[in-house]
Motif scaffolding. Structure first.
Motif, short mmCIF file in Angstrom:
data_model
loop_
_atom_site.label_atom_id
_atom_site.label_comp_id
_atom_site.label_asym_id
_atom_site.label_seq_id
_atom_site.Cartn_x
_atom_site.Cartn_y
_atom_site.Cartn_z
N ASN A 198 10.37 16.99 24.74
CA ASN A 198 10.02 17.66 25.99
C ASN A 198 9.09 16.80 26.83
O ASN A 198 9.19 16.77 28.06
N LYS A 239 8.49 18.97 20.88
CA LYS A 239 7.40 18.66 21.82
C LYS A 239 7.53 17.22 22.32
O LYS A 239 7.40 16.94 23.51
N ASP A 285 14.60 24.82 25.00
CA ASP A 285 13.35 24.50 24.30
C ASP A 285 13.28 25.21 22.96
O ASP A 285 12.94 24.61 21.94
N GLU A 322 13.41 23.47 19.25
CA GLU A 322 12.30 23.71 18.32
C GLU A 322 12.82 24.19 16.96
O GLU A 322 12.35 23.75 15.91
#
Length: 107
Positions: free
Chosen positions: A70, A67, A54, A58
């Protein structure tokens, strides 16, 4: 984004991109960003692999794109492949070299 040329036809900058489905995401391959990504990926002692991925996504793609990806709730093997492709795009390494770099030494 993509390639940017000067008026005389010389390549000025090239931004690597990855495609997920029909969407294309530019990958930040600036030295400062790649250094942060590699540091995050290799110093993952307290984080789970998903947390590390993650963070790397990012850094490489920006918060909104990370985001969005995800929220796709991809199967974990696809998520790992996405990580490999993003690192490959950022560093210029072949995907198999990226996989080898981050392979668990216990395997």
């Amino acid at each position: 984004m993509g390639k940017l040329y000067t008026l005389d036809g010389k390549l000025l900058t090239e931004t690597p991109e990855i495609r997920v489905g029909e969407k294309i995401y530019p990958v930040d391959n600036r030295k400062k960003t790649v250094t942060k990504i590699l540091d995050a990926a290799t110093s993952a002692t307290k984080n789970t692999s998903a947390d590390v991925i993650d963070r790397c996504l990012e850094l490489a793609l920006g918060k909104p794109a990370a985001k969005e990806l995800n929220e796709m709730d991809l199967p974990f093997p696809a998520y790992m492949q996405l990580f490999t492709l993003v690192i490959s795009a950022a560093t210029g390494e072949k995907p198999q070299d990226v996989e080898q770099r981050f392979q668990d030494p216990a395997e």
